[in-house]
Design a protein around this motif. Structure first.
Motif, short mmCIF file in Angstrom:
data_model
loop_
_atom_site.label_atom_id
_atom_site.label_comp_id
_atom_site.label_asym_id
_atom_site.label_seq_id
_atom_site.Cartn_x
_atom_site.Cartn_y
_atom_site.Cartn_z
N GLY A 259 8.87 -0.71 5.36
CA GLY A 259 8.32 0.64 5.28
C GLY A 259 9.32 1.57 4.62
O GLY A 259 10.52 1.51 4.91
N HIS B 119 15.78 12.72 0.82
CA HIS B 119 16.02 11.73 1.87
C HIS B 119 14.99 10.59 1.84
O HIS B 119 13.81 10.82 1.58
CB HIS B 119 15.97 12.42 3.24
N ARG C 12 15.55 9.21 13.78
CA ARG C 12 15.84 8.92 12.38
C ARG C 12 16.25 10.17 11.64
O ARG C 12 15.82 11.27 11.96
CB ARG C 12 14.59 8.33 11.70
N PHE D 129 1.66 12.15 0.02
CA PHE D 129 1.31 13.28 0.87
C PHE D 129 1.27 14.56 0.06
O PHE D 129 1.88 14.66 -1.01
CB PHE D 129 2.31 13.40 2.03
N TYR E 124 11.31 11.93 1.57
CA TYR E 124 11.26 13.36 1.88
C TYR E 124 11.90 14.08 0.70
O TYR E 124 13.09 14.43 0.76
CB TYR E 124 12.01 13.64 3.18
N SER F 193 13.85 7.18 4.29
CA SER F 193 14.02 6.34 5.48
C SER F 193 13.40 4.98 5.22
O SER F 193 12.28 4.90 4.71
CB SER F 193 13.31 6.98 6.68
N LEU F 194 14.15 3.95 5.58
CA LEU F 194 13.73 2.61 5.21
C LEU F 194 13.77 1.71 6.44
O LEU F 194 14.67 1.79 7.26
CB LEU F 194 14.73 2.09 4.16
N ASP F 195 12.75 0.87 6.56
CA ASP F 195 12.68 -0.14 7.61
C ASP F 195 12.43 -1.49 6.99
O ASP F 195 11.46 -1.64 6.25
CB ASP F 195 11.43 0.12 8.48
N VAL G 148 0.86 -1.18 0.00
CA VAL G 148 0.00 0.00 0.00
C VAL G 148 0.89 1.23 0.00
O VAL G 148 2.04 1.19 0.43
CB VAL G 148 -0.92 0.06 1.25
N SER G 149 0.33 2.32 -0.49
CA SER G 149 1.14 3.54 -0.52
C SER G 149 0.25 4.75 -0.31
O SER G 149 -0.98 4.68 -0.40
CB SER G 149 1.87 3.64 -1.86
N HIS G 150 0.89 5.85 -0.01
CA HIS G 150 0.15 7.09 0.16
C HIS G 150 1.03 8.25 -0.27
O HIS G 150 2.20 8.31 0.07
CB HIS G 150 -0.27 7.26 1.63
N ILE H 174 -0.85 3.30 7.58
CA ILE H 174 -0.19 4.52 7.09
C ILE H 174 -0.94 5.66 7.76
O ILE H 174 -2.17 5.71 7.74
CB ILE H 174 -0.27 4.67 5.56
N HIS I 97 9.75 5.72 3.50
CA HIS I 97 9.23 7.09 3.53
C HIS I 97 10.18 7.99 2.77
O HIS I 97 11.37 7.96 3.02
CB HIS I 97 9.12 7.59 4.98
N THR J 115 4.77 7.50 1.19
CA THR J 115 5.00 6.36 2.07
C THR J 115 4.57 5.10 1.34
O THR J 115 3.47 5.06 0.77
CB THR J 115 4.20 6.50 3.38
N ILE K 141 4.32 0.95 1.98
CA ILE K 141 4.46 -0.12 2.97
C ILE K 141 4.14 -1.44 2.31
O ILE K 141 3.14 -1.57 1.62
CB ILE K 141 3.47 0.08 4.13
#
Lengths: 357, 357
Positions: free
Chosen positions: A66, A75, B112, A49, A70, A77-79, A45-47, B59, A68, A55, A57
């Motif tokens: 996950g 930038h 983060r 902004f 920016y 960020s990855l999980d 899924v994604s969103h 999300i 995200h 984002t 996921i």
């Protein structure tokens, strides 16, 4: 239940900004990355902004991922949290790295479960059970391998030079090796004995060996169970061991020291450079283990011989008392040298010197 | 771009197993928790694994939340990653805690961004710039507040007793306070001066003050900028300061020490218990800052007076040389005491004693 899984954390810094606000593209990167790295997507899924940032996921059959973005900062960020092979995480991270082209990547990972442990590849957390922990910065990792017996790591630290860790425990550093080695050899030096036959139990970094050779023993046997430690030390810790491993008076025996000492003897000097905490590898109660070991060492020694050993952390009064009481059964004169050096102060060594009855 | 957000990590151990395999219920818990804690859901997806385990991912407009259940072990792993107020994370975690009833919870959080910093509430990472970091275990957190000037934390450690940290830097512990305090006061004691008027710059924990009172100065002024440090120390570090804050010979002044010393004088003894690294709060170059400061201290002193100070980390030769060269401009006799105690050895103090010209 521990650990349940590994979670890789990655920060992609200064990425190519082309795709960072492109929801469709990011989704397809993640999908492709998951497939390529051998993980199994269950749903993505994604969103997007408003005005910037995406984002994405993924639920995978091994947990979740996950991402995200920016875009304004370039930038990401990855999980990556899974119960499967951490190598697959790295494959996925590397795939996304190629796609998003960060100039710099920061990485860490968490072990999840009843404990939460955080690791960064450029820090070595050195173990302590005394209410504190010391982490050393690895400016460079020179060697990092799991041998049959232990995890061996040699790093280059900006302050302490090269440092050797076994199972995360600091063994020696270029910065303070001299102090430690001298403290173990000085009691032998001062005994003024003519050493014909010496044995070092442990000491695979070669530092004590190098120091002992200065007093010109006729023969030194170094007994270390792990050839890999000596191999790595020879290659990366030459400043500490010098040429001592190939000295003609030296014999190296790859064997369990306990086994070796049962079957050999005639030593004028014994240096015990091993742990006082056999709980980690032996089921025999510690007191019994150490008592048997020091009993066997005693039998292996010539009358009037000297044994030196390092015991223990300044915070570990319990072990000091235990070892003390065991040594008293076999040896007459006991003396202690306390020494501290910037690093060993942290480990809090003190040293006992024992003259055989 | 740093930090981008905070990610709370929670492990729920030994949960009530009733709902751990109930996808619908877990989804509704998460949804309700998000609403209740003031976060904003954009979409929730979930997956039920065969035979056991559920993953629910939300999300939210502030990033994402991941929840994984391990029904067979009664375990839930939770990730709350947002750029919003970390208090909302805790609200959500507490909501889920009530719903899932774990017997035990482990918590940590990551900052983060360009750096990844990991924090656990029961460990204090103490800062060091010398290639290593020391973390102290907080068996109990007694005080943790941000004052106008700094973060103040007092913990109880199983080995070192109560410990005071300012902005994560270890100031003093019950375990080694005596050694540190004596090292700062001994040079004054040994000078055999009759101290009529002494000043301590810094030292808000009261340890040095307590030690100084033993030599019976007629008057001591303690100058510390932060009333909260003295308040917290009075309450929790009574073993270190004893009754010294309320001693009739003591005056406490809450003021910037630099400002105070410019406007006061007539001191026979000065104890400088402040940082040698003003870079953190002053834009004046360090050399200039320290030169001015020690110049003003010099002017505030009576002829023949004594100044003692702690400088510096054993690893910080640069600062030692700098301070040395500054002190030489104002004072005639310089002497250094090196001291080490289990903890300060880590910080590597050495000490200088200076007799005024």
């Amino acid at each position: 239940m521990n650990p349940l899984g590994t979670q890789h954390i990655a920060e992609f810094i200064d990425c190519d900004k082309t795709y960072l606000n492109n929801e469709r593209k990011l989704k397809s990167f993640l999908k492709k990355g998951i497939e390529d790295s051998g993980l199994h997507s269950v749903g993505i899924v994604s969103h997007k902004f408003d005005p910037l940032g995406v984002t994405v996921i993924a639920i995978i059959s091994e947990s979740h991922i996950g991402m995200h973005t920016y875009p304004e900062a370039g930038h990401v960020s990855l999980d990556v949290f899974t119960c499967s092979d951490p190598h697959k995480h790295m494959k996925l991270i590397n795939y996304l790295r190629k796609a998003l082209k960060p100039k710099k990547v920061r990485l860490g990972y968490l072990k999840r479960g009843n404990l939460i442990e955080f690791h960064e590849p450029d820090w070595i957390p050195s173990v302590s059970g005394y209410g504190f922990e010391v982490s050393y910065h690895a400016e460079k990792v020179l060697y990092s391998k799991k041998s049959k017996y232990q995890m061996i790591e040699i790093i280059e630290n900006e302050h302490f030079g090269r440092m050797l860790f076994l199972d995360n425990e600091l063994q020696i550093s270029e910065y303070d090796a001299d102090i430690y080695n001298a403290a173990l050899v000085d009691p032998i030096r001062k005994s003024n004995l003519k050493i014909k036959n010496a044995v070092i139990l442990g000491g695979g970094d070669g530092g004590v060996l190098h120091e002992l050779l200065k007093i010109k023993p006729r023969k030194v046997t170094l007994v270390d169970i792990d050839p890999k430690v000596i191999e790595a030390s020879t290659k990366y810790l030459g400043k500490i061991s010098q040429e001592s491993f190939v000295d003609k008076h030296v014999e190296i025996v790859y064997q369990d020291a306990l086994h070796y000492i049962k079957n050999n003897g005639g030593f004028d000097a014994v240096i015990y450079d091993l742990t006082m905490h056999p709980e980690a590898f032996s089921k025999v109660p510690r007191e019994e283990f150490l008592d048997n070991f020091f009993g066997d060492i005693y039998k292996s020694m010539n009358p009037g011989g000297v044994i030196t050993l390092q015991c223990c952390s300044q915070f570990d009064a319990e072990t000091r008392e235990l070892v003390d009481s065991i040594l008293k059964k076999y040896y007459k004169k006991l003396s202690t040298i306390r020494f501290s050096s910037p690093l060993s102060a942290k480990n809090g060594f003190s040293l006992r010197r024992v003259n055989k009855i």
